[in-house]
Design a protein around this motif. Structure first.
Motif, PDB file in Angstrom:
ATOM      1  N   LYS A  43       0.839  -1.203   0.000  1.00  9.68           N
ATOM      2  CA  LYS A  43       0.000   0.000   0.000  1.00  9.68           C
ATOM      3  C   LYS A  43       0.866   1.242   0.000  1.00  9.68           C
ATOM      4  O   LYS A  43       2.058   1.203   0.301  1.00  9.68           O
ATOM      5  N   GLN A  44       0.254   2.375  -0.331  1.00  9.89           N
ATOM      6  CA  GLN A  44       0.974   3.646  -0.336  1.00  9.89           C
ATOM      7  C   GLN A  44       1.167   4.153   1.092  1.00  9.89           C
ATOM      8  O   GLN A  44       0.436   3.791   2.015  1.00  9.89           O
ATOM      9  N   ARG A  45       2.167   5.007   1.223  1.00  5.61           N
ATOM     10  CA  ARG A  45       2.415   5.638   2.525  1.00  5.61           C
ATOM     11  C   ARG A  45       1.191   6.456   2.923  1.00  5.61           C
ATOM     12  O   ARG A  45       0.609   7.176   2.112  1.00  5.61           O
ATOM     13  N   GLU A  46       0.850   6.378   4.187  1.00  8.72           N
ATOM     14  CA  GLU A  46      -0.320   7.069   4.737  1.00  8.72           C
ATOM     15  C   GLU A  46       0.132   7.985   5.876  1.00  8.72           C
ATOM     16  O   GLU A  46       0.802   7.521   6.815  1.00  8.72           O
ATOM     17  N   TRP A  47      -0.237   9.278   5.796  1.00  9.41           N
ATOM     18  CA  TRP A  47       0.053  10.187   6.902  1.00  9.41           C
ATOM     19  C   TRP A  47      -0.767   9.767   8.115  1.00  9.41           C
ATOM     20  O   TRP A  47      -1.958   9.450   8.000  1.00  9.41           O
ATOM     21  N   VAL A  48      -0.140   9.799   9.292  1.00  6.00           N
ATOM     22  CA  VAL A  48      -0.791   9.381  10.520  1.00  6.00           C
ATOM     23  C   VAL A  48      -1.025  10.558  11.463  1.00  6.00           C
ATOM     24  O   VAL A  48      -2.127  10.737  11.985  1.00  6.00           O
ATOM     25  N   SER A  49       0.022  11.363  11.682  1.00  3.11           N
ATOM     26  CA  SER A  49      -0.100  12.422  12.672  1.00  3.11           C
ATOM     27  C   SER A  49       0.991  13.455  12.475  1.00  3.11           C
ATOM     28  O   SER A  49       2.048  13.151  11.907  1.00  3.11           O
ATOM     29  N   SER A  50       0.718  14.678  12.961  1.00  3.22           N
ATOM     30  CA  SER A  50       1.694  15.763  12.904  1.00  3.22           C
ATOM     31  C   SER A  50       1.638  16.555  14.191  1.00  3.22           C
ATOM     32  O   SER A  50       0.588  16.629  14.844  1.00  3.22           O
ATOM     33  N   ILE A  51       2.754  17.193  14.504  1.00  2.00           N
ATOM     34  CA  ILE A  51       2.792  18.112  15.635  1.00  2.00           C
ATOM     35  C   ILE A  51       3.666  19.294  15.268  1.00  2.00           C
ATOM     36  O   ILE A  51       4.719  19.129  14.650  1.00  2.00           O
ATOM     37  N   SER A  52       3.203  20.483  15.635  1.00  2.00           N
ATOM     38  CA  SER A  52       3.994  21.685  15.403  1.00  2.00           C
ATOM     39  C   SER A  52       4.936  21.887  16.576  1.00  2.00           C
ATOM     40  O   SER A  52       4.488  21.919  17.724  1.00  2.00           O
TER      41      SER A  52
END
Length: 113
Positions: A43-52
């Motif tokens: 499967k393709q890479r999937e964004w999970v989470s981000s933090i500033s």
């Protein structure tokens, strides 16, 4: 570019928890968001989470919202991803990135009974 190093993955039963870590020199010291992504086999890479790193604002994919918590420890140049209530569909290689760094090689999470 420098690759961060991820750790904390493993084999866990459905409903279990893991805390993933990602670290590299200076990783949390710039203004860019810190990202966790995952890629399941085939499967393709999937964004999970981000933090500033500037205001601590966090974002989550719908697939993990309510079960994941992203955080940082600037003294250790480390970003964490706490994953709870794990499901088989969370099985993937989890990697992290921020600007000026490549994706790390990742840490494997396998959720299976």
């Amino acid at each position: 570019q420098v690759q961060p190093v991820e750790s904390g993955g493993g084999l866990v039963q459905p409903g279990g928890s893991l805390r993933l870590s990602c670290t590299a020199p200076g990783f949390t010291s710039n203004r860019c968001s810190l990202l966790w992504s995952r890629q399941a086999a085939g499967k393709q890479r999937e964004w999970v989470s981000s933090i500033s790193p500037t205001d601590g604002r966090t974002s989550y994919a719908d697939s993990v919202k309510g079960r994941a918590t992203i955080s940082t420890d600037k003294a250790k140049d480390t970003v964490y991803l706490q994953m709870n209530s794990l499901k088989p569909e969370d099985t993937a290689t989890y990697s992290c990135k921020t600007c000026g760094y490549d994706w790390g090689q990742g840490t494997q999470v396998t959720v299976s009974s």
